[in-house]
Design an enzyme around this catalytic site. Structure first.
Site, mmCIF file in Angstrom:
data_model
loop_
_atom_site.group_PDB
_atom_site.id
_atom_site.type_symbol
_atom_site.label_atom_id
_atom_site.label_comp_id
_atom_site.label_asym_id
_atom_site.label_seq_id
_atom_site.Cartn_x
_atom_site.Cartn_y
_atom_site.Cartn_z
ATOM 1 N N LYS A 1 0.845 -1.205 0.000
ATOM 2 C CA LYS A 1 0.000 0.000 0.000
ATOM 3 C C LYS A 1 0.876 1.249 0.000
ATOM 4 O O LYS A 1 2.018 1.231 0.470
ATOM 5 C CB LYS A 1 -0.952 0.028 1.200
ATOM 6 C CG LYS A 1 -0.290 0.174 2.574
ATOM 7 C CD LYS A 1 -0.241 1.616 3.046
ATOM 8 C CE LYS A 1 0.562 1.854 4.243
ATOM 9 N NZ LYS A 1 1.702 2.185 4.639
ATOM 10 N N ASP B 1 -2.225 -1.238 10.771
ATOM 11 C CA ASP B 1 -2.229 -1.207 9.300
ATOM 12 C C ASP B 1 -2.906 -2.430 8.683
ATOM 13 O O ASP B 1 -3.094 -2.481 7.470
ATOM 14 C CB ASP B 1 -0.784 -1.180 8.773
ATOM 15 C CG ASP B 1 -0.296 0.236 8.506
ATOM 16 O OD1 ASP B 1 -1.101 1.176 8.649
ATOM 17 O OD2 ASP B 1 0.883 0.385 8.143
HETATM 18 P P1 ATP Z 1 4.458 -0.559 8.116
HETATM 19 O O1 ATP Z 1 4.370 0.466 7.034
HETATM 20 O O2 ATP Z 1 3.260 -1.480 8.231
HETATM 21 O O3 ATP Z 1 4.909 -0.073 9.451
HETATM 22 P P2 ATP Z 1 6.790 -1.438 6.729
HETATM 23 O O4 ATP Z 1 6.307 -1.487 5.337
HETATM 24 O O5 ATP Z 1 7.670 -0.290 7.078
HETATM 25 O O6 ATP Z 1 5.596 -1.552 7.727
HETATM 26 P P3 ATP Z 1 7.250 -4.271 6.809
HETATM 27 O O7 ATP Z 1 7.828 -4.686 5.488
HETATM 28 O O8 ATP Z 1 5.841 -4.623 7.078
HETATM 29 O O9 ATP Z 1 7.545 -2.744 7.078
HETATM 30 O O10 ATP Z 1 8.211 -4.886 7.931
HETATM 31 C C1 ATP Z 1 8.357 -4.359 9.201
HETATM 32 C C2 ATP Z 1 9.001 -5.433 10.091
HETATM 33 O O11 ATP Z 1 8.061 -6.487 10.258
HETATM 34 C C3 ATP Z 1 10.231 -6.046 9.472
HETATM 35 O O12 ATP Z 1 11.356 -5.643 10.209
HETATM 36 C C4 ATP Z 1 10.050 -7.557 9.543
HETATM 37 O O13 ATP Z 1 11.041 -8.208 10.267
HETATM 38 C C5 ATP Z 1 8.718 -7.758 10.259
HETATM 39 N N1 ATP Z 1 7.834 -8.701 9.550
HETATM 40 C C6 ATP Z 1 7.079 -9.637 10.122
HETATM 41 N N2 ATP Z 1 6.394 -10.320 9.199
HETATM 42 C C7 ATP Z 1 6.692 -9.820 7.988
HETATM 43 C C8 ATP Z 1 6.296 -10.117 6.656
HETATM 44 N N3 ATP Z 1 5.440 -11.099 6.378
HETATM 45 N N4 ATP Z 1 6.812 -9.369 5.671
HETATM 46 C C9 ATP Z 1 7.678 -8.358 5.959
HETATM 47 N N5 ATP Z 1 8.092 -8.043 7.183
HETATM 48 C C10 ATP Z 1 7.611 -8.762 8.221
#
Ligand code: ATP
Length: 285
Positions: free
Chosen positions: A10, A131
């Site tokens: 997203k 989220d």
């Molecule tokens: P958000 O915007 O929801 O805060 P983000 O996009 O910055 O998240 P994500 O890629 O969702 O970040 O990852 C955040 C943390 O979640 C990572 O450090 C990872 O270790 C953990 N994590 C747990 N499950 C997953 C998954 N299925 N995919 C990616 N990261 C994951």
């Protein structure tokens, strides 16, 4: 039984930051849009216990938590399942990849179990993270509360989204902490005003409202992103912004061809487009 679905990442087309609630989370007003840059998830029979296979993600996986909470909340005692995830969404990059995977896992489990109860899925999703509820059914939503109050905004926007990845993660919690240190949050009246403006601007927000109020915090932690933003603007983007808590930088191009052409200037960049609920259909594999 083998089922598969996509977990679209997203973008926050806007993110207005409000005061901190009693539970420690910030209130916000955000239009979130799912895009075609998506992980792939497959569900199949497991080997005695529920399992998640997710190369590239170390430590606890949000999909494991989604499976546990789904079983606990629904009482489903169907046979063990394995969910395999092919990651395409950059990790810890501000595109809610983990939340998208959790939302997609809930869709798969709902289909596998025959328990397709939207309200219950929303409750489970809310418990998994602010989220996640918006990702249970991909598309465009207006999110309020801490992101868990969702109003769907029908239709699909028509712009190209240039996604420019950055080296190394930015942790969401660190970015919110920096926003607090910088005093970026609006007060309640300021957030109400933002909500009024955003509602008046829907469904396709005018460029002037496409603002990420977490961006100064991400830039404070990663000053090099200023240059990327400038380059994306120079490449012709109508809007250049940090995605969510960063560090991914986005360019929105109303001229889709210009967006596709801009990709050549940014190594590792991808061009995505907005998707609606069909972007998360569950199919037999
Ligand atoms: P958000 O915007 O929801 O805060 P983000 O996009 O910055 O998240 P994500 O890629 O969702 O970040 O990852 C955040 C943390 O979640 C990572 O450090 C990872 O270790 C953990 N994590 C747990 N499950 C997953 C998954 N299925 N995919 C990616 N990261 C994951």
């Amino acid at each position: 039984m083998r089922l598969e679905t996509r977990a679209p990442g997203k973008i926050n087309v806007c993110l207005y930051l409000g005061p901190t609630r009693a539970d420690g989370r910030h209130e916000l007003v955000s239009v979130m849009q799912s895009v075609t840059l998506a992980d792939r998830l497959r569900l199949e029979a497991g080997d005695g216990r529920d399992e998640v296979d997710c190369p590239g993600v170390d430590g606890d996986n949000l999909v494991t938590a989604a499976m546990e909470r789904f079983r606990a909340a629904t009482g489903w005692s169907g046979e063990a399942v394995r969910i395999s995830i092919d990651k395409r969404i950059p990790i810890a990059a501000g595109m809610a990849g983990g939340s998208a995977d959790a939302g997609a896992a809930l869709r798969l489990l709902a289909r596998a179990s025959g328990i397709e109860d939207r309200e219950l899925l929303h409750e489970i999703a809310t418990a998994l993270g602010a989220d996640v509820p918006a990702q249970v059914r991909p598309g465009r939503v207006l999110a309020t509360g801490a992101g868990e109050q969702i109003e769907r905004v029908p239709g699909v926007a028509r712009y190209a989204v240039l996604v420019v990845p950055a080296e190394g993660p930015l942790l969401t919690a660190d970015v919110f902490r920096e926003a607090d240190r910088l005093g970026l949050a609006r007060d309640a009246a300021g957030l109400d005003a933002a909500l009024r403006d955003v509602r008046a601007g829907l469904p396709d927000l005018p460029d002037a409202l496409c603002v990420n109020e977490l961006e100064p915090a991400a830039l404070s932690l990663r000053p090099a992103l200023e240059q990327t933003l400038a380059q994306v603007r120079e490449a012709g983007a109508d809007v250049a912004m940090v995605s969510g808590s960063g560090p991914t930088v986005l360019g929105l191009f109303r001229d889709v061809k210009a967006g596709k052409a801009a990709k050549a200037h940014f190594p590792g960049a991808k061009v995505a487009k907005p998707v609606g609920p069909h972007g998360g259909e569950v199919l037999a594999a």
